[in-house]
Design a protein around this motif. Structure first.
Motif, short mmCIF file in Angstrom:
data_model
loop_
_atom_site.label_atom_id
_atom_site.label_comp_id
_atom_site.label_asym_id
_atom_site.label_seq_id
_atom_site.Cartn_x
_atom_site.Cartn_y
_atom_site.Cartn_z
N TYR A 1 42.81 82.90 28.87
CA TYR A 1 42.71 82.07 30.02
C TYR A 1 42.56 83.18 31.46
O TYR A 1 42.51 82.38 32.57
N TRP B 1 43.89 85.36 33.10
CA TRP B 1 44.90 85.85 34.08
C TRP B 1 45.36 87.37 33.57
O TRP B 1 45.66 87.52 32.29
N ILE C 1 49.77 77.98 35.78
CA ILE C 1 48.86 77.37 34.57
C ILE C 1 49.14 75.72 33.92
O ILE C 1 48.54 75.75 33.20
N THR D 1 46.36 73.65 29.96
CA THR D 1 46.42 74.86 30.62
C THR D 1 45.60 75.23 31.38
O THR D 1 44.32 75.09 31.28
N THR E 1 43.29 77.82 33.71
CA THR E 1 42.66 79.18 33.55
C THR E 1 42.99 79.58 35.04
O THR E 1 43.06 79.03 36.00
N GLU F 1 40.91 73.46 33.25
CA GLU F 1 41.90 73.05 32.29
C GLU F 1 41.47 72.94 31.09
O GLU F 1 40.55 72.32 30.62
N SER G 1 45.34 72.43 25.03
CA SER G 1 45.76 73.76 24.38
C SER G 1 47.18 73.06 23.55
O SER G 1 47.77 72.14 23.91
N PRO H 1 44.41 77.52 22.66
CA PRO H 1 43.32 76.49 23.05
C PRO H 1 42.95 75.84 21.91
O PRO H 1 42.77 76.24 20.72
#
Length: 115
Positions: free
Chosen positions: A35, A37, A50, A83, A85, A90, A93, A114
């Motif tokens: 993702y 982060w 998220i 979710t 990123t 989007e 997931s 995912p």
């Protein structure tokens, strides 16, 4: 039902943990890789970073309701959700969320894979 410690050990799946105020307290490397982060970027931020904007109100309501009643319908079974990123994309997931009370405080852990 898996404990938060057991979920942390699932290093192959993206994992995120929050406290009962909804602030991120932990992510693993798989979450970072999938993702985008980084650990230092997301720790302390609200979980809503998220969650798609359109679901923020529903999330706040459900989260507050759980803290007050300690009853939930979304825990301990797979959920298909999106979710967000780090780049704002989007991603569809599968979420598996669990909650654990430690002393007086709740913690929430999720594997988010995912599709």
């Amino acid at each position: 039902m898996k404990t938060i410690s057991e979920i942390k050990l699932e290093t192959q799946l993206p994992v995120i943990i929050t406290d009962q105020q909804g602030f991120v307290t932990y992510i693993n490397e798989a979450f970072n890789q999938v993702y985008g982060w980084g650990y230092e970027e997301i720790i302390g931020l609200p979980l809503e970073v998220i969650i798609p904007q359109s679901l923020h109100d529903s999330h706040r309501l459900s989260f507050s309701r759980f803290i007050m009643t300690e009853k939930a319908k979304i825990l301990n079974h797979p959920l298909l959700l999106k979710t967000v990123t780090k780049d704002g994309i989007e991603v569809e997931s599968e979420h598996f969320i669990t909650a654990e009370k430690q002393g007086e405080n709740w913690f929430f852990a999720a594997t988010i894979s995912p599709l």
